[in-house]
Design a protein around this motif. Structure first.
Motif, PDB file in Angstrom:
ATOM      1  N   ALA A 510      -0.399  -0.481  14.449  1.00  0.00           N
ATOM      2  CA  ALA A 510      -1.697  -0.896  14.976  1.00  0.00           C
ATOM      3  C   ALA A 510      -2.272  -2.041  14.159  1.00  0.00           C
ATOM      4  O   ALA A 510      -2.885  -2.973  14.702  1.00  0.00           O
ATOM      5  N   ALA A 511      -2.072  -1.996  12.845  1.00  0.00           N
ATOM      6  CA  ALA A 511      -2.565  -3.074  11.983  1.00  0.00           C
ATOM      7  C   ALA A 511      -1.867  -4.387  12.287  1.00  0.00           C
ATOM      8  O   ALA A 511      -2.493  -5.456  12.290  1.00  0.00           O
ATOM      9  N   VAL A 512      -0.580  -4.339  12.535  1.00  0.00           N
ATOM     10  CA  VAL A 512       0.154  -5.556  12.921  1.00  0.00           C
ATOM     11  C   VAL A 512      -0.411  -6.120  14.222  1.00  0.00           C
ATOM     12  O   VAL A 512      -0.451  -7.346  14.426  1.00  0.00           O
ATOM     13  N   LYS A 513      -0.889  -5.238  15.079  1.00  0.00           N
ATOM     14  CA  LYS A 513      -1.481  -5.666  16.359  1.00  0.00           C
ATOM     15  C   LYS A 513      -2.966  -5.993  16.244  1.00  0.00           C
ATOM     16  O   LYS A 513      -3.646  -6.142  17.257  1.00  0.00           O
ATOM     17  N   GLY A 514      -3.480  -6.110  15.030  1.00  0.00           N
ATOM     18  CA  GLY A 514      -4.835  -6.611  14.846  1.00  0.00           C
ATOM     19  C   GLY A 514      -5.858  -5.622  14.367  1.00  0.00           C
ATOM     20  O   GLY A 514      -7.006  -5.999  14.089  1.00  0.00           O
ATOM     21  N   ALA A 515      -5.508  -4.342  14.265  1.00  0.00           N
ATOM     22  CA  ALA A 515      -6.471  -3.362  13.758  1.00  0.00           C
ATOM     23  C   ALA A 515      -6.685  -3.576  12.263  1.00  0.00           C
ATOM     24  O   ALA A 515      -5.810  -4.074  11.553  1.00  0.00           O
ATOM     25  N   SER A 516      -7.846  -3.189  11.782  1.00  0.00           N
ATOM     26  CA  SER A 516      -8.151  -3.395  10.369  1.00  0.00           C
ATOM     27  C   SER A 516      -8.844  -2.173   9.793  1.00  0.00           C
ATOM     28  O   SER A 516      -9.432  -1.366  10.514  1.00  0.00           O
ATOM     29  N   GLY A 517      -8.753  -2.063   8.468  1.00  0.00           N
ATOM     30  CA  GLY A 517      -9.375  -0.948   7.786  1.00  0.00           C
ATOM     31  C   GLY A 517      -9.034  -0.972   6.318  1.00  0.00           C
ATOM     32  O   GLY A 517      -8.707  -2.022   5.757  1.00  0.00           O
ATOM     33  N   SER A 518      -9.075   0.197   5.693  1.00  0.00           N
ATOM     34  CA  SER A 518      -8.924   0.269   4.244  1.00  0.00           C
ATOM     35  C   SER A 518      -7.503   0.021   3.762  1.00  0.00           C
ATOM     36  O   SER A 518      -7.288  -0.256   2.584  1.00  0.00           O
ATOM     37  N   MET A 519      -6.508   0.136   4.641  1.00  0.00           N
ATOM     38  CA  MET A 519      -5.120  -0.085   4.259  1.00  0.00           C
ATOM     39  C   MET A 519      -4.488  -1.117   5.188  1.00  0.00           C
ATOM     40  O   MET A 519      -4.687  -1.065   6.411  1.00  0.00           O
ATOM     41  N   THR A 520      -3.755  -2.049   4.623  1.00  0.00           N
ATOM     42  CA  THR A 520      -3.040  -3.036   5.421  1.00  0.00           C
ATOM     43  C   THR A 520      -1.729  -2.439   5.916  1.00  0.00           C
ATOM     44  O   THR A 520      -1.293  -1.375   5.471  1.00  0.00           O
ATOM     45  N   ALA A 521      -1.076  -3.155   6.824  1.00  0.00           N
ATOM     46  CA  ALA A 521       0.229  -2.701   7.305  1.00  0.00           C
ATOM     47  C   ALA A 521       1.210  -2.561   6.149  1.00  0.00           C
ATOM     48  O   ALA A 521       1.980  -1.594   6.079  1.00  0.00           O
ATOM     49  N   ARG A 522       1.169  -3.495   5.215  1.00  0.00           N
ATOM     50  CA  ARG A 522       2.077  -3.426   4.066  1.00  0.00           C
ATOM     51  C   ARG A 522       1.748  -2.238   3.173  1.00  0.00           C
ATOM     52  O   ARG A 522       2.659  -1.554   2.677  1.00  0.00           O
ATOM     53  N   ASP A 523       0.469  -1.962   2.966  1.00  0.00           N
ATOM     54  CA  ASP A 523       0.077  -0.789   2.189  1.00  0.00           C
ATOM     55  C   ASP A 523       0.658   0.484   2.806  1.00  0.00           C
ATOM     56  O   ASP A 523       1.192   1.349   2.102  1.00  0.00           O
ATOM     57  N   LEU A 524       0.523   0.599   4.108  1.00  0.00           N
ATOM     58  CA  LEU A 524       0.939   1.809   4.816  1.00  0.00           C
ATOM     59  C   LEU A 524       2.451   1.979   4.785  1.00  0.00           C
ATOM     60  O   LEU A 524       2.966   3.066   4.506  1.00  0.00           O
ATOM     61  N   VAL A 525       3.159   0.896   5.066  1.00  0.00           N
ATOM     62  CA  VAL A 525       4.619   0.948   5.035  1.00  0.00           C
ATOM     63  C   VAL A 525       5.105   1.318   3.648  1.00  0.00           C
ATOM     64  O   VAL A 525       6.057   2.097   3.478  1.00  0.00           O
ATOM     65  N   ASN A 526       4.454   0.787   2.634  1.00  0.00           N
ATOM     66  CA  ASN A 526       4.921   1.004   1.266  1.00  0.00           C
ATOM     67  C   ASN A 526       4.731   2.434   0.771  1.00  0.00           C
ATOM     68  O   ASN A 526       5.392   2.854  -0.188  1.00  0.00           O
ATOM     69  N   VAL A 527       3.854   3.193   1.396  1.00  0.00           N
ATOM     70  CA  VAL A 527       3.755   4.608   1.038  1.00  0.00           C
ATOM     71  C   VAL A 527       5.095   5.294   1.299  1.00  0.00           C
ATOM     72  O   VAL A 527       5.609   6.051   0.458  1.00  0.00           O
ATOM     73  N   LEU A 528       5.676   5.010   2.456  1.00  0.00           N
ATOM     74  CA  LEU A 528       6.961   5.628   2.799  1.00  0.00           C
ATOM     75  C   LEU A 528       8.123   4.964   2.074  1.00  0.00           C
ATOM     76  O   LEU A 528       9.093   5.631   1.695  1.00  0.00           O
ATOM     77  N   ARG A 529       8.044   3.667   1.870  1.00  0.00           N
ATOM     78  CA  ARG A 529       9.118   2.983   1.157  1.00  0.00           C
ATOM     79  C   ARG A 529       9.173   3.417  -0.310  1.00  0.00           C
ATOM     80  O   ARG A 529      10.255   3.573  -0.879  1.00  0.00           O
ATOM     81  N   ALA A 530       8.022   3.625  -0.912  1.00  0.00           N
ATOM     82  CA  ALA A 530       8.005   4.113  -2.294  1.00  0.00           C
ATOM     83  C   ALA A 530       8.634   5.496  -2.366  1.00  0.00           C
ATOM     84  O   ALA A 530       9.420   5.799  -3.282  1.00  0.00           O
ATOM     85  N   ARG A 531       8.304   6.346  -1.404  1.00  0.00           N
ATOM     86  CA  ARG A 531       8.912   7.682  -1.356  1.00  0.00           C
ATOM     87  C   ARG A 531      10.419   7.580  -1.154  1.00  0.00           C
ATOM     88  O   ARG A 531      11.206   8.313  -1.769  1.00  0.00           O
TER      89      ARG A 531
END
Length: 649
Positions: A510-531
């Motif tokens: 959704a962020a890539v499609k223009g939604a915004s908030g406290s976490m960016t698309a990269r922030d969100l993806v990196n939660v799973l990538r770090a895991r």
């Protein structure tokens, strides 16, 4: 419409389970021969109907043909050498033909309408017989869940099953009218999920029971999918014909933002009931089933064949048994070792068919293309998800047969013992040429030899329809068995339907499609990538491995996150679990990402990659209405043709 006959609806409850009030208990099974409409006038009847909501999942999730319907023909899977038309038709090459009789989406159509009707009965009758709103909300969730599956698969579908829109139908109707996609979303899916969120509890009242968090995930997914549908970037046709306008007057961008908002709310309000597992391995290892990352699953039990709905010793490959992993399992049981270093005399089958997560019953129907190994899972050093998804090392287990050999001999005449690697699918193509035609150490499955290795090997470029890595993550597992166990039986493992991890990727998309908030698309993806960078066990090495590559994984994440990157991450997280066709259709990337693939042939020892081109047309983004449905309706030929999705007449 015969599909909507209430008699069929209520017979589903014959394998249902009676819900208990304890939040720590599994669903306690209480079979009945059938339910009648009159039984829905009682509290016990309504509660039994609620329980059947969970039971109906087993007719889809864990059904190998259902999994095939949403995996084969994508960039994740093509057909294997044991495949028949059920698989070849879905590949979209010239191996078969996709039509109303071959799509295998009939499993979805023929399962969920009866459940939808049961849900409507619970919603209508529950309060009057003293059923609490929080329990009725479970029926609301499942009615939305089923309509969401239907609309993604077929386009607009009927909201009136014979007694009115979303009404409980108690009589057989052989007529049907399809509603439009916006009508289904605005009338059924979204309102039901919104009400479910309001009424469901925060913590599940039974293990695997739906909660506010589960409903939030599906509302976020519904908003995301509907937003893409409204936007329609590649002009994919819909049916029944409808303008891409929301009846509530909301824009696609509004829905993208709401998908993001609800997903973040789901992450932040889950409490102690749900959480990410520490490692990717822990998400999928059979000994950790029903963990807190699993939001929803089609449950099974190893304690009773009767309640499980499947034989523990021999499953014929039918629902409600869990036999999905068979489809992705090649025939490793032909692997042989020699009784002497010279490889003379009688050979021994050193990898026996075993009731273990890496092995199980080989039906060899679905194979991953070479691009999966080389591209999707390109990082096999830092990223644990390749190791936690596939079986790439096949180890000797002959002693469990039992066969009384202390030592046998493998490639290069080197000794192997129980637990030794007999065959390895290499992570990368080696710099040294593999000898696939060795005259002395002859692999009867066409594997090759590398110097100084006792295991036979196959390189990624040598993956074929005959030999390929098994799908480990959904493989067979029993908590206790001796010897080889019962590898021909149905798996008693719960089959995953939804995971907490998906919240992050829904919000990121959704962020890539223009939604915004406290976490960016990269922030969100990196939660799973770090895991994914955190290891505690080397699955294919069969040894503990405590390693933290989270920093390297995060550093490798691109600064500009695209839809293609989100889809790649979704594949790495959910590979082979039945997400892929829905993901590619939602984002309208199916043709782009699945147009071509390469793989070796069906013959033993065929390691020559062939590139295949799929013919994916815009009308294929909807599956055909099943022929069995058309045959059951009292309509003229012209009316049936108009009922069918265009392109399949």
């Amino acid at each position: 419409m015969k599909n909507f006959n209430i008699t069929k609806v209520l017979k589903i409850a014959a394998v249902a389970v009676l819900l208990t009030g304890c939040t720590n208990d599994l669903l306690e099974e209480n079979p009945r021969k059938n339910f009648t409409p009159d039984f829905f006038e009682t509290k016990d009847g309504v509660l039994g109907g609620v329980t059947s909501m969970y039971a109906h999942l087993r007719y889809m999730y864990g059904n190998g043909y259902f999994l095939n319907a949403f995996e084969t023909g994508t960039d994740e899977y093509t057909y294997g050498h044991g495949a028949d038309g059920n698989f070849k038709s879905l590949d979209m090459t010239n191996a078969g033909s996709l039509n109303s009789s071959t799509s295998r989406s009939d499993i979805l159509w023929n399962t969920v309408f009866s459940n939808i009707n049961t849900a409507s009965g619970i919603i209508e009758k529950g309060s009057a017989v003293g059923v609490e709103n929080r329990i009725i909300a479970e029926a609301r969730f499942f009615r939305a869940f089923d309509y969401f599956l239907l609309t993604q698969t077929f386009g607009g579908v009927p909201l009136d099953l014979g007694s009115g829109v979303l009404k409980f139908n108690t009589s057989t109707s052989r007529m049907s009218v399809r509603n439009t996609v916006p009508e289904v979303y605005s009338t059924a899916i979204i309102p039901d999920l919104q009400q479910a969120i309001a009424d469901l509890p925060v913590t599940p009242r039974v293990v695997g029971g739906v909660t506010k968090t589960v409903a939030r995930l599906y509302l976020a997914k519904a908003y995301l999918t509907y937003a893409w549908w409204l936007q329609n970037p590649n002009n994919i046709p819909t049916y029944p014909a409808s303008q891409r306008v929301d009846p509530l007057g909301k824009s696609a961008q509004w829905y993208f933002q709401e998908a993001y908002n609800i997903a973040l709310e789901g992450i932040n309000s889950a409490g102690s009931s749900y959480q990410l597992q520490t490692t990717f391995y822990d998400v999928n290892v059979g000994s950790n089933d029903r963990n807190k990352e699993m939001l929803l699953f089609a449950d099974h039990t190893e304690n009773s064949e009767f309640y499980d709905g499947s034989s523990a010793s021999y499953n014929s490959g039918s629902a409600p048994g869990n036999f999905a992993s068979w489809m992705m399992t090649w025939d490793y049981t032909f692997l042989q070792s020699a009784q002497n270093p010279q490889w003379s005399g009688t050979f021994i089958r050193s990898v026996q068919r075993e009731a273990a997560q890496a092995y199980g019953r080989p039906w060899k129907c679905m194979a991953p293309p070479i691009e999966v190994i080389k591209n999707t899972f390109s990082d096999k050093v830092n990223d644990s998800r390749y190791d936690g998804t596939f079986v790439t090392t096949f180890r000797a287990n002959w002693q469990k047969a039992p066969l009384n050999y202390t030592t046998l001999y493998g490639a290069n005449g080197l000794p192997v013992t129980p637990g030794s690697a007999i065959l390895t699918f290499l992570n990368d193509d080696p710099s040294t040429n593999i000898d696939y035609s060795n005259a002395v150490y002859k692999s009867n499955v066409g594997a090759g030899v590398l110097p100084s290795r006792a295991d036979f090997v196959i390189a990624p470029s040598g993956i074929s329809r005959y030999a390929y890595p098994n799908l480990w993550k959904i493989g067979y597992y029993r908590s206790s068995y001796t010897g080889l166990g019962q590898p021909n039986g149905g798996s008693p493992r719960p089959f995953p339907v939804a995971k907490f991890s998906e919240f992050y990727l829904v919000a990121a998309e959704a962020a890539v499609k223009g939604a915004s908030g406290s976490m960016t698309a990269r922030d969100l993806v990196n939660v799973l990538r770090a895991r994914a960078g955190k290891w505690r066990f080397d699955n294919n090495g069969n040894v503990p491995k405590v390693q933290d590559n989270a920093a390297a994984m995060i550093a490798a994440t691109p600064s500009n996150i695209t839809i293609e990157y989100i889809l790649a991450e979704r594949s790495r997280e959910f590979f082979g679990e039945g997400y892929r066709w829905f993901d590619l259709v939602r984002t309208q990337k199916w043709s782009q990402l699945s147009q071509t693939y390469s793989i070796g042939g069906t013959a033993v020892g065929d390691h020559t990659p062939v590139t295949y081109t799929r013919s994916i047309q815009p009308f294929h983004y909807l599956r055909p209405i099943p022929q069995i449905q058309l045959d059951r309706m009292d309509m003229s030929a012209a009316e049936k043709a108009a009922y069918q999705n265009p392109g399949y007449n």
